[in-house]
Design a protein around this motif. Structure first.
Motif, PDB file in Angstrom:
ATOM      1  N   GLY A  90       0.825  -1.375  -0.170  1.00  0.00           N
ATOM      2  CA  GLY A  90       0.164   0.020   0.085  1.00  0.00           C
ATOM      3  C   GLY A  90       0.913   1.428  -0.228  1.00  0.00           C
ATOM      4  O   GLY A  90       1.936   1.297  -0.473  1.00  0.00           O
ATOM      5  N   PHE A  91       0.190   2.412   0.247  1.00  0.00           N
ATOM      6  CA  PHE A  91       1.038   3.529   0.436  1.00  0.00           C
ATOM      7  C   PHE A  91       0.700   4.502   1.613  1.00  0.00           C
ATOM      8  O   PHE A  91      -0.454   4.314   2.236  1.00  0.00           O
ATOM      9  CB  PHE A  91       0.419   4.413  -0.851  1.00  0.00           C
ATOM     10  CG  PHE A  91       0.817   3.834  -2.123  1.00  0.00           C
ATOM     11  CD1 PHE A  91       1.984   4.209  -2.846  1.00  0.00           C
ATOM     12  CD2 PHE A  91      -0.045   2.968  -2.746  1.00  0.00           C
ATOM     13  CE1 PHE A  91       2.411   3.568  -4.043  1.00  0.00           C
ATOM     14  CE2 PHE A  91       0.429   2.257  -3.968  1.00  0.00           C
ATOM     15  CZ  PHE A  91       1.632   2.739  -4.551  1.00  0.00           C
ATOM     16  N   GLU A  92       1.531   5.409   2.117  1.00  0.00           N
ATOM     17  CA  GLU A  92       1.360   6.393   3.181  1.00  0.00           C
ATOM     18  C   GLU A  92       1.035   7.586   2.424  1.00  0.00           C
ATOM     19  O   GLU A  92       1.989   8.055   1.515  1.00  0.00           O
ATOM     20  CB  GLU A  92       2.366   6.472   3.941  1.00  0.00           C
ATOM     21  CG  GLU A  92       2.112   7.706   5.275  1.00  0.00           C
ATOM     22  CD  GLU A  92       2.978   7.925   6.097  1.00  0.00           C
ATOM     23  OE1 GLU A  92       3.015   8.673   7.003  1.00  0.00           O
ATOM     24  OE2 GLU A  92       4.149   6.912   6.177  1.00  0.00           O
TER      25      GLU A  92
ATOM     26  N   PHE B  46      -5.653   9.445  -4.838  1.00  0.00           N
ATOM     27  CA  PHE B  46      -5.256   7.899  -4.645  1.00  0.00           C
ATOM     28  C   PHE B  46      -6.550   7.034  -5.526  1.00  0.00           C
ATOM     29  O   PHE B  46      -6.007   6.227  -6.273  1.00  0.00           O
ATOM     30  CB  PHE B  46      -5.382   7.663  -3.210  1.00  0.00           C
ATOM     31  CG  PHE B  46      -5.208   5.761  -2.858  1.00  0.00           C
ATOM     32  CD1 PHE B  46      -4.021   5.470  -2.794  1.00  0.00           C
ATOM     33  CD2 PHE B  46      -6.202   5.091  -2.976  1.00  0.00           C
ATOM     34  CE1 PHE B  46      -3.685   3.988  -2.426  1.00  0.00           C
ATOM     35  CE2 PHE B  46      -6.032   3.627  -2.515  1.00  0.00           C
ATOM     36  CZ  PHE B  46      -4.692   3.262  -2.464  1.00  0.00           C
ATOM     37  N   THR B  47      -7.567   7.522  -5.581  1.00  0.00           N
ATOM     38  CA  THR B  47      -8.510   7.172  -6.598  1.00  0.00           C
ATOM     39  C   THR B  47      -8.091   7.257  -7.980  1.00  0.00           C
ATOM     40  O   THR B  47      -8.474   6.382  -8.738  1.00  0.00           O
ATOM     41  CB  THR B  47      -9.956   7.376  -6.150  1.00  0.00           C
ATOM     42  OG1 THR B  47     -10.015   7.077  -4.507  1.00  0.00           O
ATOM     43  CG2 THR B  47     -11.064   6.723  -6.902  1.00  0.00           C
ATOM     44  N   GLU B  48      -7.760   8.593  -8.169  1.00  0.00           N
ATOM     45  CA  GLU B  48      -7.783   9.121  -9.679  1.00  0.00           C
ATOM     46  C   GLU B  48      -6.600   8.103 -10.308  1.00  0.00           C
ATOM     47  O   GLU B  48      -6.597   7.747 -11.386  1.00  0.00           O
ATOM     48  CB  GLU B  48      -7.513  10.491  -9.600  1.00  0.00           C
ATOM     49  CG  GLU B  48      -8.743  11.250  -9.353  1.00  0.00           C
ATOM     50  CD  GLU B  48      -8.074  12.920  -9.182  1.00  0.00           C
ATOM     51  OE1 GLU B  48      -6.925  12.972  -9.330  1.00  0.00           O
ATOM     52  OE2 GLU B  48      -9.192  13.634  -8.912  1.00  0.00           O
ATOM     53  N   LEU B  49      -5.507   8.046  -9.489  1.00  0.00           N
ATOM     54  CA  LEU B  49      -4.245   7.289 -10.041  1.00  0.00           C
ATOM     55  C   LEU B  49      -4.622   5.832 -10.014  1.00  0.00           C
ATOM     56  O   LEU B  49      -3.669   5.182 -10.599  1.00  0.00           O
ATOM     57  CB  LEU B  49      -3.158   7.340  -9.193  1.00  0.00           C
ATOM     58  CG  LEU B  49      -2.431   9.021  -8.960  1.00  0.00           C
ATOM     59  CD1 LEU B  49      -1.377   9.056  -7.957  1.00  0.00           C
ATOM     60  CD2 LEU B  49      -1.906   9.434 -10.556  1.00  0.00           C
ATOM     61  N   GLY B  50      -5.666   5.223  -9.254  1.00  0.00           N
ATOM     62  CA  GLY B  50      -6.062   3.951  -9.360  1.00  0.00           C
ATOM     63  C   GLY B  50      -4.872   3.150  -8.556  1.00  0.00           C
ATOM     64  O   GLY B  50      -4.718   1.951  -8.923  1.00  0.00           O
ATOM     65  N   LEU B  51      -4.113   3.575  -7.768  1.00  0.00           N
ATOM     66  CA  LEU B  51      -3.399   3.014  -6.778  1.00  0.00           C
ATOM     67  C   LEU B  51      -3.748   1.810  -6.028  1.00  0.00           C
ATOM     68  O   LEU B  51      -4.876   1.683  -5.374  1.00  0.00           O
ATOM     69  CB  LEU B  51      -2.717   4.002  -5.787  1.00  0.00           C
ATOM     70  CG  LEU B  51      -2.014   5.108  -6.396  1.00  0.00           C
ATOM     71  CD1 LEU B  51      -1.161   6.025  -5.327  1.00  0.00           C
ATOM     72  CD2 LEU B  51      -0.742   4.634  -7.331  1.00  0.00           C
TER      73      LEU B  51
ATOM     74  N   PRO C  51       3.936   7.624  -7.609  1.00  0.00           N
ATOM     75  CA  PRO C  51       4.668   6.886  -6.806  1.00  0.00           C
ATOM     76  C   PRO C  51       4.983   5.467  -7.739  1.00  0.00           C
ATOM     77  O   PRO C  51       4.509   5.228  -8.656  1.00  0.00           O
ATOM     78  CB  PRO C  51       3.884   6.594  -5.509  1.00  0.00           C
ATOM     79  CG  PRO C  51       2.486   6.797  -5.945  1.00  0.00           C
ATOM     80  CD  PRO C  51       2.501   7.869  -7.008  1.00  0.00           C
ATOM     81  N   VAL C  52       6.191   4.944  -7.455  1.00  0.00           N
ATOM     82  CA  VAL C  52       6.715   3.840  -7.928  1.00  0.00           C
ATOM     83  C   VAL C  52       5.387   2.338  -7.096  1.00  0.00           C
ATOM     84  O   VAL C  52       5.044   2.606  -6.074  1.00  0.00           O
ATOM     85  CB  VAL C  52       7.814   3.247  -7.830  1.00  0.00           C
ATOM     86  CG1 VAL C  52       8.970   4.395  -8.453  1.00  0.00           C
ATOM     87  CG2 VAL C  52       8.201   3.251  -6.441  1.00  0.00           C
ATOM     88  N   SER C  53       5.207   1.429  -7.993  1.00  0.00           N
ATOM     89  CA  SER C  53       4.450   0.149  -7.358  1.00  0.00           C
ATOM     90  C   SER C  53       5.298  -1.083  -7.298  1.00  0.00           C
ATOM     91  O   SER C  53       4.661  -1.991  -7.036  1.00  0.00           O
ATOM     92  CB  SER C  53       3.420   0.095  -8.021  1.00  0.00           C
ATOM     93  OG  SER C  53       2.429   1.356  -8.200  1.00  0.00           O
ATOM     94  N   GLU C  54       6.706  -0.894  -7.658  1.00  0.00           N
ATOM     95  CA  GLU C  54       7.466  -1.850  -7.864  1.00  0.00           C
ATOM     96  C   GLU C  54       8.654  -1.603  -6.959  1.00  0.00           C
ATOM     97  O   GLU C  54       9.141  -0.237  -7.061  1.00  0.00           O
ATOM     98  CB  GLU C  54       7.659  -2.716  -9.044  1.00  0.00           C
ATOM     99  CG  GLU C  54       6.501  -3.104  -9.810  1.00  0.00           C
ATOM    100  CD  GLU C  54       6.919  -3.654 -10.874  1.00  0.00           C
ATOM    101  OE1 GLU C  54       7.918  -3.539 -11.527  1.00  0.00           O
ATOM    102  OE2 GLU C  54       5.852  -4.353 -11.711  1.00  0.00           O
TER     103      GLU C  54
END
Length: 595
Positions: free
Chosen positions: A45-47, A89-94, A252-255
């Motif tokens: 996840g993300f902070e 967060f929702t717009e980026l589809g994180l 942000p990166v997801s990997e």
């Protein structure tokens, strides 16, 4: 609640007063820092981290929140920040969870009534159990009961609660139990340098074990080095975040970065920092405390003589004032010998015992450390051997310690300490070596156990003296240390000139041979010019005959333990030692065997 009040909560003040220009709360910038699973490397996840609007003239979030506090708009700012972060967060589809920071004031404000929570969090409630509300530990209000009630209301939104910056407040453990957070975020103080700090290591180890009992997942914050990451992973910390894994960013990166992914993917276990002293090596004065009777300054010598007769085990008796402070000590042997002289009992028997006391006894506080006790033995004042020493607590008498008990405890303690860390090289001793072999075997990953010792060391030690021999052993330790990758390889000092290296590095053989060659070159400098020119020394062999011995070198035996192999740490060590003996018998630098 009126419609106007609900609108005020749902739509916080649009602008924050500023000396330069008002700050538009609807123009806040959203940044996110990724949180990864340390066991699998998968995104967890993300902070969410808020930043000031670009045109605000503010340089940091710290300035933004300081401005809000000055304008008494902290709650409005936090609500606006949460809504901005969730929307972006929702717009980026994180993917994964979203952690949002809330102060205690805001949580208490929202918890004042259930309808406030429903209204204020309407925009973020759709995240459900993906939402994590972070409560900063140092910011917790004194009224923890009200805070717990407010958090319970938030839990009705199906979100989770995290206790942030854990370990930096005075009542960390009590707060943990009261709030019952689903997530515990470990402050970066405990993370920074954990691979080389045994105190931080032991603290985090205990926290992880307690978290498993209390049902909290642990997130380590501030990870900046690979070494820290691997230690945390092997300790059982589930999740991590920090600059090493991914910096806060609007995109942000997801990997994980490739080097981090490679480090986590390689199942080589971490080399845990070993404390030089643990367990039985931490001893207090109570180990030698004898709650012996004492007498007062007015006690007669005849009465003191009766005390000695009733307590034949006493080597001395303390003289203690009415307020409990020791004023002297009387040695048993010298006292009885003196009174046994002709007419001495008649002359001195009724006189006070202070006549024969030592007015400057050795005093040790009950809280004294082991090192302070050991200093008594090395001090020039050796009265502890026959008088013992007086043990006090806050300056008042509690008992006596004897010299024999002290010498025995210090000796046993140093022998035990040497099993944990060698006093000459400070390298891990036999117990840490065994522990690390067990961890390697339990991980079912391959490794190589290399047993190393010095060739022709005894003649050198006899000829040049033990201080030169110590220099030779420390040189061997330095060369082997230089050959180890601190992230993967473990070096222990078995004792004397014997070392055990547990390699996980793929290029272990190149590393080891380089260390042996480096030692050969540097060890020759410890010989004098004449012996160096001759290539050795003449000295007595084990049968007392004069013989020629070459310059000291180092040889090694290696046992390759493949992944999944079932052995005990005793078997690994003994078979590596056997491989070393084969190298010596064959007069070769390295002998390799397969497990």
């Amino acid at each position: 609640m009126s419609a106007a009040a609900r609108h005020a909560i749902q739509q916080p003040e649009r602008r924050l007063p500023s000396a330069q220009s008002p700050v538009d709360l609807h123009a806040l910038q959203a940044n996110f820092q990724p949180i990864f699973n340390l066991a699998t490397g998968a995104l967890h996840g993300f902070e969410g981290l808020i930043r000031p609007p670009r045109d605000s003239g503010l340089c940091s979030a710290f300035e933004l929140f300081a401005l809000a506090r000055a304008a008494d708009m902290s709650i409005e700012l936090e609500q606006a920040a949460a809504q901005t972060l969730v929307r972006r967060f929702t717009e980026l589809g994180l993917r994964g969870t979203l952690s949002l920071n809330f102060s205690c004031d805001t949580l208490l404000h929202l918890g004042a009534a259930p309808e406030q929570v429903d209204t204020a969090l309407r925009e973020i409630a759709h995240l459900g159990d993906r939402l994590v509300i972070e409560v900063t530990e140092q910011d917790v209000a004194e009224d923890v009961g009200r805070l717990v009630a407010a958090i319970d209301l938030l839990r009705h939104q199906r979100g989770k609660v995290a206790l942030d910056d854990f370990g930096m407040a005075q009542s960390s453990l009590a707060l943990w139990i009261q709030l019952q957070p689903e997530v515990l975020k470990l402050d970066r103080f405990f993370v920074a340098g954990i691979d080389g700090d045994s105190r931080k290591f032991e603290t985090v180890k205990a926290i992880v074990q307690l978290a498993a009992t209390l049902g909290s997942e642990v997130v380590a914050e501030g990870i900046e080095r690979i070494e820290e990451l691997i230690v945390l992973r092997d300790l059982g910390v589930q999740y991590g975040q920090g600059f090493l894994l991914g910096r806060p960013s609007a995109d942000p990166v997801s990997e994980l970065p490739a080097k981090v992914w490679e480090a986590l993917g390689n199942r080589a276990i971490a080399v845990f920092p070993e404390p030089a002293r643990i367990g039985p090596t931490i001893m207090r004065v109570d180990r030698v405390l004898n709650e012996a009777p004492c007498v007062g300054p007015t006690t007669s010598n005849n009465e003191l003589l009766r005390v000695f007769h009733h307590h034949p085990e006493l080597t001395a008796v303390a003289i203690v004032s009415d307020d409990g402070h020791p004023v002297g000590v009387v040695n048993r042997r010298s006292f009885i010998d003196t009174l046994s002289l002709p007419f001495h009992e008649e002359l001195f028997g009724r006189r006070p015992c202070t006549l024969f006391m030592d007015t400057d006894p050795i005093l040790i506080e009950r809280s004294a450390s082991f090192d302070e006790l050991a200093d008594i033995i090395t001090d020039e004042d050796q009265r502890y051997l026959y008088d013992g020493f007086i043990i006090t607590e806050n300056g008042r008498y509690v008992g006596l310690g004897t010299g024999s008990a002290l010498v025995r405890m210090v000796t046993e303690n140093r022998i035990e300490a040497a099993r944990y860390a060698n006093p000459l090289t400070f390298l891990p001793g036999n117990i840490p070596i065994s522990r690390h072999i067990d961890r390697l075997l339990q991980s079912r990953s391959g490794f190589v156990a290399c047993y190393c010792d010095l060739d022709h060391f005894k003649p050198f030690n006899d000829q040049y003296g033990y201080w030169k021999g110590d220099e030779m052993i420390k040189l061997a330790a330095a060369c082997l240390t230089q050959a180890c990758n601190p992230l993967r390889d473990f070096l222990g000092h078995v004792g004397g000139d014997d070392f055990l290296v547990l390699f996980q590095s793929d290029d272990w053989q190149h590393r080891l041979l380089a260390a042996l060659e480096q030692f050969r070159l540097r060890a020759s400098a410890l010989f004098n010019d004449e012996d160096r020119a001759r290539g050795g020394i003449e000295a007595e062999d084990r049968q007392g005959r004069t013989a020629f011995f070459p310059l000291t070198t180092m040889s090694a035996g290696a046992l390759c333990v493949h992944a999944g192999h079932s052995l005990s740490h005793e078997k690994v060590a003994s078979r590596a030692a056997a491989a070393k003996r084969a190298a010596k018998q064959g007069r070769i630098l390295l002998h390799v065997e397969e497990a």
